[in-house]
Scaffold this motif. Structure first.
Motif, PDB file in Angstrom:
ATOM      1  N   GLY A 191      29.089  40.074   9.724  1.00 41.73           N
ATOM      2  CA  GLY A 191      28.167  39.504   8.739  1.00 41.73           C
ATOM      3  C   GLY A 191      27.375  38.338   9.306  1.00 41.73           C
ATOM      4  O   GLY A 191      26.159  38.239   9.127  1.00 41.73           O
ATOM      5  N   ALA A 192      28.077  37.463  10.014  1.00 42.24           N
ATOM      6  CA  ALA A 192      27.404  36.314  10.629  1.00 42.24           C
ATOM      7  C   ALA A 192      26.408  36.772  11.695  1.00 42.24           C
ATOM      8  O   ALA A 192      25.308  36.221  11.815  1.00 42.24           O
ATOM      9  N   ALA A 193      26.787  37.803  12.452  1.00 42.59           N
ATOM     10  CA  ALA A 193      25.890  38.319  13.489  1.00 42.59           C
ATOM     11  C   ALA A 193      24.641  38.948  12.874  1.00 42.59           C
ATOM     12  O   ALA A 193      23.540  38.793  13.401  1.00 42.59           O
ATOM     13  N   THR A 194      24.815  39.628  11.752  1.00 44.28           N
ATOM     14  CA  THR A 194      23.665  40.229  11.067  1.00 44.28           C
ATOM     15  C   THR A 194      22.723  39.143  10.574  1.00 44.28           C
ATOM     16  O   THR A 194      21.502  39.244  10.747  1.00 44.28           O
ATOM     17  N   THR A 195      23.276  38.112   9.987  1.00 42.91           N
ATOM     18  CA  THR A 195      22.452  36.990   9.522  1.00 42.91           C
ATOM     19  C   THR A 195      21.680  36.375  10.681  1.00 42.91           C
ATOM     20  O   THR A 195      20.466  36.153  10.600  1.00 42.91           O
ATOM     21  N   ALA A 196      22.377  36.112  11.771  1.00 41.58           N
ATOM     22  CA  ALA A 196      21.735  35.508  12.946  1.00 41.58           C
ATOM     23  C   ALA A 196      20.661  36.434  13.513  1.00 41.58           C
ATOM     24  O   ALA A 196      19.580  35.977  13.913  1.00 41.58           O
ATOM     25  N   ARG A 197      20.940  37.736  13.535  1.00 40.42           N
ATOM     26  CA  ARG A 197      19.982  38.703  14.083  1.00 40.42           C
ATOM     27  C   ARG A 197      18.702  38.745  13.253  1.00 40.42           C
ATOM     28  O   ARG A 197      17.596  38.761  13.791  1.00 40.42           O
ATOM     29  N   VAL A 198      18.839  38.749  11.943  1.00 39.87           N
ATOM     30  CA  VAL A 198      17.653  38.783  11.075  1.00 39.87           C
ATOM     31  C   VAL A 198      16.833  37.511  11.259  1.00 39.87           C
ATOM     32  O   VAL A 198      15.603  37.554  11.368  1.00 39.87           O
ATOM     33  N   GLN A 199      17.506  36.380  11.327  1.00 43.03           N
ATOM     34  CA  GLN A 199      16.797  35.116  11.519  1.00 43.03           C
ATOM     35  C   GLN A 199      16.113  35.070  12.883  1.00 43.03           C
ATOM     36  O   GLN A 199      14.978  34.613  13.005  1.00 43.03           O
ATOM     37  N   GLN A 200      16.805  35.573  13.911  1.00 47.58           N
ATOM     38  CA  GLN A 200      16.222  35.589  15.244  1.00 47.58           C
ATOM     39  C   GLN A 200      14.996  36.495  15.283  1.00 47.58           C
ATOM     40  O   GLN A 200      13.967  36.150  15.862  1.00 47.58           O
ATOM     41  N   ARG A 201      15.096  37.662  14.659  1.00 49.09           N
ATOM     42  CA  ARG A 201      13.963  38.582  14.645  1.00 49.09           C
ATOM     43  C   ARG A 201      12.766  37.972  13.932  1.00 49.09           C
ATOM     44  O   ARG A 201      11.630  38.142  14.357  1.00 49.09           O
ATOM     45  N   ALA A 202      13.023  37.261  12.850  1.00 50.60           N
ATOM     46  CA  ALA A 202      11.927  36.597  12.143  1.00 50.60           C
ATOM     47  C   ALA A 202      11.292  35.530  13.031  1.00 50.60           C
ATOM     48  O   ALA A 202      10.061  35.385  13.069  1.00 50.60           O
ATOM     49  N   ASN A 203      12.112  34.801  13.756  1.00 47.55           N
ATOM     50  CA  ASN A 203      11.604  33.767  14.655  1.00 47.55           C
ATOM     51  C   ASN A 203      10.777  34.383  15.782  1.00 47.55           C
ATOM     52  O   ASN A 203       9.675  33.908  16.093  1.00 47.55           O
ATOM     53  N   VAL A 204      11.277  35.450  16.369  1.00 45.12           N
ATOM     54  CA  VAL A 204      10.543  36.123  17.445  1.00 45.12           C
ATOM     55  C   VAL A 204       9.231  36.688  16.915  1.00 45.12           C
ATOM     56  O   VAL A 204       8.191  36.557  17.554  1.00 45.12           O
ATOM     57  N   ARG A 205       9.295  37.292  15.729  1.00 44.41           N
ATOM     58  CA  ARG A 205       8.082  37.852  15.142  1.00 44.41           C
ATOM     59  C   ARG A 205       7.035  36.764  14.956  1.00 44.41           C
ATOM     60  O   ARG A 205       5.860  36.960  15.271  1.00 44.41           O
ATOM     61  N   ALA A 206       7.457  35.623  14.447  1.00 44.21           N
ATOM     62  CA  ALA A 206       6.511  34.520  14.234  1.00 44.21           C
ATOM     63  C   ALA A 206       5.931  34.035  15.558  1.00 44.21           C
ATOM     64  O   ALA A 206       4.725  33.755  15.655  1.00 44.21           O
ATOM     65  N   GLN A 207       6.768  33.955  16.580  1.00 38.93           N
ATOM     66  CA  GLN A 207       6.276  33.506  17.887  1.00 38.93           C
ATOM     67  C   GLN A 207       5.287  34.504  18.479  1.00 38.93           C
ATOM     68  O   GLN A 207       4.242  34.118  19.005  1.00 38.93           O
ATOM     69  N   VAL A 208       5.621  35.788  18.399  1.00 36.14           N
ATOM     70  CA  VAL A 208       4.726  36.817  18.940  1.00 36.14           C
ATOM     71  C   VAL A 208       3.424  36.830  18.148  1.00 36.14           C
ATOM     72  O   VAL A 208       2.340  36.900  18.726  1.00 36.14           O
ATOM     73  N   TYR A 209       3.527  36.734  16.847  1.00 38.20           N
ATOM     74  CA  TYR A 209       2.341  36.719  15.997  1.00 38.20           C
ATOM     75  C   TYR A 209       1.445  35.542  16.367  1.00 38.20           C
ATOM     76  O   TYR A 209       0.221  35.662  16.369  1.00 38.20           O
ATOM     77  N   GLY A 210       2.049  34.417  16.714  1.00 39.91           N
ATOM     78  CA  GLY A 210       1.291  33.234  17.108  1.00 39.91           C
ATOM     79  C   GLY A 210       0.526  33.410  18.411  1.00 39.91           C
ATOM     80  O   GLY A 210      -0.452  32.707  18.660  1.00 39.91           O
ATOM     81  N   VAL A 211       0.969  34.339  19.239  1.00 42.85           N
ATOM     82  CA  VAL A 211       0.288  34.610  20.509  1.00 42.85           C
ATOM     83  C   VAL A 211      -0.981  35.430  20.285  1.00 42.85           C
ATOM     84  O   VAL A 211      -1.928  35.357  21.063  1.00 42.85           O
ATOM     85  N   LEU A 212      -1.012  36.180  19.195  1.00 39.60           N
ATOM     86  CA  LEU A 212      -2.139  37.064  18.922  1.00 39.60           C
ATOM     87  C   LEU A 212      -3.345  36.294  18.386  1.00 39.60           C
ATOM     88  O   LEU A 212      -3.191  35.287  17.693  1.00 39.60           O
ATOM     89  N   THR A 213      -4.519  36.806  18.675  1.00 38.67           N
ATOM     90  CA  THR A 213      -5.744  36.237  18.118  1.00 38.67           C
ATOM     91  C   THR A 213      -5.853  36.669  16.659  1.00 38.67           C
ATOM     92  O   THR A 213      -5.206  37.655  16.253  1.00 38.67           O
TER      93      THR A 213
END
Length: 163
Positions: A103-125
């Motif tokens: 359960g803790a790993a799932t929570t961390a994974r979802v949060q990490q994916r959201a963070n990565v998505r935001a970072q990648v999105y920030g790279v885009l024009t």
């Protein structure tokens, strides 16, 4: 060629982690599956610059390394539990501990994916962000059409001949 493949895989993973984080949760293995292919194709369609590709690759590498120890610890815990017999002392407590860790790993994974998505999105024009939104909408429409088709054309698996 190898460099392009590695960059393509990293970019595909970046979009997979971001664009399909919600859909990924539904998968049997934390969601890694066929969505990665769509994510890679979507990023290739955006015409990323070499600098954007390098930035996304670094985001992915950093994210992977950041959680490597946690993934390995969870894998060891799964293996230890799988090696236990239901009659072993502590079996139920090991099951409870594994469930809590999962359960803790799932929570961390979802949060990490959201963070990565935001970072990648920030790279885009802004234009690439709009194009990505359009691609995602098209993919969602195709998924919806497929679901409707499957509902209208159920597969009969009751007889060996399929009739």
């Amino acid at each position: 060629m190898r460099k392009n493949l590695i960059i393509g895989l990293a970019l595909g993973s970046a979009l997979t982690i971001g664009s399909f984080a919600v859909a990924a949760q539904a998968g049997p293995h934390g969601g890694w599956g066929h969505h990665g292919h769509h994510g890679m194709m979507a990023l290739h369609k955006l015409g990323l610059s070499d600098a954007q590709k390098a930035s996304i690759k670094q985001i992915m590498r950093s994210s992977f390394e950041q959680n490597k120890d946690q993934r390995q610890a969870l894998r060891r815990q799964r293996q230890a539990f799988a090696a236990m017999q239901p009659t072993d002392p502590g079996y139920q407590s090991a099951a409870a501990a594994l469930a809590q860790a999962e359960g803790a790993a799932t929570t961390a994974r979802v949060q990490q994916r959201a963070n990565v998505r935001a970072q990648v999105y920030g790279v885009l024009t802004p234009a690439q962000q709009a194009q990505l939104a359009s691609i995602k909408a098209q993919q969602q429409a195709r998924r919806q059409q497929w679901q409707e088709f499957k509902a209208q054309h159920p597969v009969d698996t009751g007889s060996p001949s399929g009739q």
